[in-house]
Design an enzyme around this catalytic site. Structure first.
Site, short mmCIF file in Angstrom:
data_model
loop_
_atom_site.label_atom_id
_atom_site.label_comp_id
_atom_site.label_asym_id
_atom_site.label_seq_id
_atom_site.Cartn_x
_atom_site.Cartn_y
_atom_site.Cartn_z
N LYS A 113 -1.41 -12.51 4.15
CA LYS A 113 -0.03 -11.60 4.41
C LYS A 113 0.90 -12.67 5.21
O LYS A 113 0.11 -13.17 6.68
CB LYS A 113 -0.39 -10.02 4.86
N SER B 218 3.85 -2.78 3.63
CA SER B 218 4.71 -3.67 3.64
C SER B 218 4.04 -5.18 2.70
O SER B 218 4.06 -6.29 2.47
CB SER B 218 4.26 -3.94 5.33
N SER C 155 -0.12 -0.12 4.95
CA SER C 155 0.80 -1.41 4.48
C SER C 155 -0.38 -2.59 3.63
O SER C 155 -0.23 -3.43 3.35
CB SER C 155 1.39 -1.93 5.47
#
Lengths: 94, 480, 486
Positions: free
Chosen positions: B74, B149, B173
């Site tokens: 990420k 996210s 997330s």
């Protein structure tokens, strides 16, 4: 709920240069969120301690032993502007 | 033989060990899908670096647990010299000078980083639409969101670009995008994985964790990254190693369904899938009961005070002086700050900074931030009581399946409600994971399992047994 | 304008740089005068994702300081974030202790010209220092410079902020407090306390009130003072300014002021348009410091004897005055010197001789401190001993022996012999002398025996003259009366 003056004050504290449209939109959106959030203000919480950490550990420290520093060039590599080996800042006195 | 990109990490490791393939072949196969990327799961790709490491691993006789497996990271995790933006314009082109501890550990375990995945800006969002670089698309339906996210991290695993990725979870997330993309996502106990190098959103809630196609792959990844890190004083000593789950029965297991998260506000199809998962638990020998967590209804409010408050301080460092983008031509320091931050941050980030600054401001702190910290205590206590009765709690991961792109972007509150099932565990710092438990209209449904702190091995065991019984591992359709 | 009728009320906030090897929250080595931005890392540059790690030695030094100030050490203390934007603050928040500091309460006594003052300690808390801004403008002054650069070498240096109660009543007492604090902290090895290099910085909260009043007047914060002299001058000027305003019927505004040592003037800083709102909240990246009583005791037992404790012990065990004890404990070297001399000679005499005779003689000659001089403690004790047992007169000891001792460091007995200064201790010799003087002065003897006691002084004077001052005058007086049959 939250007035325009407060929005401007908070934006200044946070150093966010909101334009007029953003201020108005922010005022509406924050008011909506705060209305939702208001629910917790009705709770009886006088005897409840706050939780800042979910862990119960304490005294986690580092020995006073030097570690390697960044090369000067690397420390400045990502800076938008540098001068004389330092990070350049303009308009402090303005 | 199955196409290389279809292999789980475990299968790929076996294939390498059997001499059927090499790390370089796996990485090449991954890079082919990562560079074409019709889902826009990636923000940066490190083709040369990945191939170089793959060759080195192929040449080297050592076989660490994930040797030669392509992984994605990420973009909230710092990777030295590899562009890291956290999905924000303000970090456009930023090349970190150091690497996050969890990424280093994953590399030490043999993982090969192929690139950085898309995310909501600074991890604030539930759809990846808040990325400054455009949204990621859900591999199951390209007109729908992947969740967020960690949308890119979930989509890239679901779309078979890479078998493993690292995400971060502050209020859901990892779990929510895992649910919406039909993969496995784990948010470990707070402190299990070092946050050093994780670009902070809300420091008391942030936790790094794996996304994978199978529970065992996720466990393999978690194994590599947990444990105390001298660079993060909130990271924990991990005494009991993460085990690869193997059992298929749940005899004697006590499972509680969180009653507040299985009624109003949860889509019928989602409720149905969770109920049938509960039936599966019973068929495997476990017992299921309803458990009430009264403070759960205040979790969302509490979270939307605590997380923004912490973010307002965490994001104050983005000032265009030491790194990142700076506004040009400002006449004064004040103008430099205000324009740099106005131009660099997107609207959701500004909203949270405003909310958090307000909650901490003089005259409001006691009414908002302090009260939120107190409600957090109630949430912690509710979970503690529940775990006196049951071993594991169960709920939907997300109240809905993947929603259409653009549906919630104009209504922050409706977007916030996407995390209503995952936030309570975050507030209490508890481990929780999401596994697929069904489909509705071709869209995956996620089941959330949560346990007491340090109960990762039990959660992985339950998740593995359910995964085997539910047998849902399907590939999404290939884009045209 | 007159200061009569007003009482100064002064409190101090002192920032002390702790003598650790590394920064407060990262492993960057501390230095002074290193090339710009060569002592940095992701943590002290505030890079995304970098986390603070607490320096254990800084905590130990803070506890040591707390103990020296008589503070209680908190069982649990935490850090907060203090939020504000400035280029020298890389995270835009300073990690600082706020309402749960590591040390609170305590007293610290100092001796100033106007007597002994016991100053209350409010608190001592840990925090990190800001970086250094270097202004590139023509004059180097902030307003002239449109460009500045930030040097993060100093950023993150561990600081202990010590806050006192408003217990000081004069500029001199404030300066003396800082001197004594500096002495104590250096003695403990807590800090260099070098004001010029900025490892000790002081701000003063200054107000005045009508004498006899117990209410506090409006205070101003006097900043930017980097020497004891400037602190004393600055506070003096600010007190004068405040009294001047009040005498003129004006009010004092709560504001920050600067003292300009070049002109001696006080400048009121422009008040910021925007009020500060630091939005303190508990630092989630750091866990609590929990200090068990046993851990505090461990630090306590590792400390050298504090000047204050030593003063108290000297007063009690050696019977010397607070004033003598204060002066003699000013430095570790002087204190050790005194203890050495006092172990070989009468302590009260030793205190008096070292503090008055030896130090003033050194000041006039070699400009050394006693422990740096040629006068070893053994020699000093010898000198004091000779005077005490009357083998040497106080006057020749002071005027002849001491200067030579400072110059040569020779044994005192050698100097006394060389200069023929030994006091006549042979009683027979004194009796013979008195008898001879009676023979030579029959008239005076008759007057003495007739009741004129004053005349005894005449014979003593004659005896001193005859011996060149080497006789013990008091003993001679006794012999004169005895021989005269009185």
């Amino acid at each position: 709920m939250i007035d325009e003056q407060t929005v401007r004050h908070v934006a200044r504290l946070a150093r966010l240069g909101l334009d007029e449209g953003e201020v108005a939109r922010m005022q509406a959106e924050l008011s909506g969120i705060l209305e939702h959030v208001e629910r917790i203000r009705a709770l009886e919480l006088d005897d409840v301690p706050p939780t800042t950490h979910v862990e119960s550990v304490a005294n986690v420290m580092r020995e006073d032993v030097p570690t390697e520093c960044l090369e000067h060039e690397l420390a400045l590599r990502e800076a938008p502007a540098t001068r004389e080996g330092g990070f350049l800042v303009r308009g402090i006195g303005a | 033989m199955t196409a290389l990109h279809e292999l789980t990490a475990e299968a790929a490791i076996r294939a390498i060990e059997a001499g059927e393939t090499s790390s370089l072949e796996l990485v090449d196969a991954a890079l082919e899908r990562v560079t074409s990327d019709p889902w826009h799961a990636f923000l940066a790709v490190d083709e040369d670096g990945a191939r170089e490491r793959a060759r080195a691993i192929d040449a080297n006789g050592e076989r660490p647990p994930l040797a030669g497996i392509p992984v994605a990271i990420k973009d909230a995790l710092s990777t030295r010299d590899l562009t890291t933006t956290a999905g924000s314009r303000i970090l456009e082109g930023f090349r970190p000078v150091y690497t996050a501890t969890c990424v280093e550990r994953l590399e030490r375990a043999g993982g090969i980083i192929v690139g950085k995945t898309n995310m909501d800006e600074f991890a604030m969002g539930s759809s990846t639409e808040n990325s400054a670089y455009g949204p990621t698309r859900n591999p199951w339906a390209l007109d729908r969101v992947p969740g967020g996210s960690s949308g890119g991290a979930a989509a890239c695993v679901a779309a078979r670009q890479v078998p493993l990725s690292l995400g971060s979870d502050t209020g859901g997330s990892i779990r929510q995008p895992a649910a919406l993309c039909g993969c496995v996502g784990i948010k470990p106990t707070y402190g299990a994985v070092s946050r050093s190098g994780l670009i902070a959103f809300a420091s008391s809630l942030d936790q790094v964790g794996p996304l994978a196609r199978t529970v065992r792959d996720a466990a393999l990844t978690l194994q590599a990254i947990v444990g105390r890190d001298p660079l993060d004083t909130t990271s924990l000593e991990w005494r009991e190693p993460i085990e690869l789950p193997a059992g298929e029965r749940l005899d004697g297991l006590r499972v509680g369904i969180i009653s507040e998260l299985n009624g109003e506000g949860i889509e019928a199809s989602v409720r149905g899938a969770v109920d049938s998962a509960a039936a599966t638990v019973e068929s495997l020998g476990g017992a299921v009961e309803q458990v009430s967590l009264p403070s759960v209804e205040h979790s969302l409010s509490t979270y939307y005070l605590i997380a923004p408050a912490e973010c307002s301080a965490n994001l104050a460092r983005f000032d265009g002086i030491r790194y990142g983008r700076a506004a040009e031509g400002a006449d004064s320091l004040l103008e430099h700050y205000e324009r740099t931050r106005d131009e660099g941050f997107g609207s959701e980030v500004k909203r949270r900074i405003m909310l958090g600054t307000f909650a901490l401001a003089s005259g409001y702190y006691d009414a908002y931030y302090l009260r939120a910290q107190k409600v957090r205590t109630l949430v912690v206590e509710d979970f503690a009581r529940a775990f006196e009765r049951v071993d594991v709690l169960m709920s939907p991961t997300s109240p809905t399946t993947a929603f259409p792109l653009g549906e919630r972007t104009d209504d922050p509150l409706s977007m916030y409600l996407s995390d209503v099932c995952t936030i309570p565990m975050s507030l209490a710092g508890l481990p929780a994971l999401s596994i697929p438990c069904g489909f509705a209209d071709g869209l995956p449904i996620g089941l959330q399992l949560a346990g007491p702190a340090y109960s990762e091995n039990r959660l992985l065991g339950v998740a593995h047994a359910l995964e085997q019984a539910l047998a849902l591992d399907q590939a999404p359709p290939e884009p045209a | 304008m007159s200061a009569d009728g007003y009482e100064p009320v002064i409190g101090l906030e002192i920032h002390v740089q702790l003598a650790t090897r590394t920064k407060m929250f990262c492993g960057c080595a501390l230095g002074f005068g290193e090339p710009i931005n060569t002592r940095t890392c992701p943590v002290c540059l505030g890079h995304p994702g970098a986390l603070p790690t607490l320096n254990a030695e800084a905590v130990r030094l803070a506890i040591a300081t707390g103990l020296a100030l008589g503070s209680s050490i908190a069982e649990s203390s935490i850090f907060h974030r203090k939020n504000y934007f400035y280029p020298d603050l890389p995270k835009a928040y300073q990690i600082s202790q706020y309402d749960e500091p590591i040390a609170s309460g305590g007293q610290f006594a100092v001796l100033a010209e106007d007597g002994i003052t016991s100053v209350g300690i409010t608190r001592a808390h840990l925090e990190e220092d800001a970086a250094k801004l270097v202004h590139l403008g023509a004059g180097g002054r902030r307003a002239d410079a449109d460009e500045s650069v930030v040097d993060f070498n100093r950023g993150g240096t561990p600081l202990l902020e010590i806050v006192t109660e408003p217990d000081l009543r004069s500029a001199a007492a404030a300066a003396e407090f800082l001197r004594q604090l500096q002495l104590t902290l250096r003695h403990l090895g807590v800090s260099d306390c070098n004001m010029e290099e900025g490892s000790m910085r002081a701000d003063a909260n200054v107000s005045v009130r009508p004498t006899g009043s117990t209410e506090l007047g409006t205070k101003t914060e006097l900043k930017n003072m980097n020497s004891f002299r400037f602190i004393e001058q600055g506070i003096t000027r600010e007190l004068e300014r405040q009294i001047g305003l009040l005498e003129a019927g004006e009010r004092i505004a709560q504001e920050t002021v600067h003292f300009d040592p070049d002109t001696g003037a006080i400048h009121v800083l422009r008040s910021k348009e925007e009020a500060h709102d630091y939005r303190y909240f508990p630092e989630p990246d750091l866990v609590a410091i929990v200090t068990e009583p046993a851990a505090v005791e461990e630090v306590r037992s590792s400390l050298p004897e504090l000047p204050s404790a030593r003063r108290a012990r000297w007063q009690e065990e050696l019977g010397i005055t607070f004033e003598d004890a204060t002066v003699l404990s000013e430095s570790v070297g002087l204190a050790a010197y005194f203890e050495e001399v006092a172990s070989r000679a009468d302590p009260k005499l030793a205190a008096n001789w070292i503090r008055n005779e030896l130090r003033s003689a050194l000041r006039d000659t070699t400009k050394q401190e006693p422990h740096e001089s040629a006068v070893t403690p053994e020699r000093m004790a010898e000198l004091i001993g000779l005077v005490a047992d009357k083998s040497l007169g106080a006057k020749p000891a002071r005027e002849v022996v001491l200067p030579e001792l400072i110059e040569t460091g020779d044994p005192v007995s050698d100097i006394v012999e060389r200069r023929d200064l030994g006091q006549i201790t042979d009683e027979g010799e004194l009796y013979a002398l008195v008898d001879r003087l009676f023979d030579e002065n029959p008239d005076q003897l008759a007057q003495l025996q007739g009741g004129k006691d004053k005349v005894a002084g005449y014979f003593v004077g004659q005896a001193m003259k005859a011996t060149g001052g080497k006789a013990d005058a008091a003993r001679v007086g006794e012999i004169v009366r005895e021989r005269a049959g009185l």
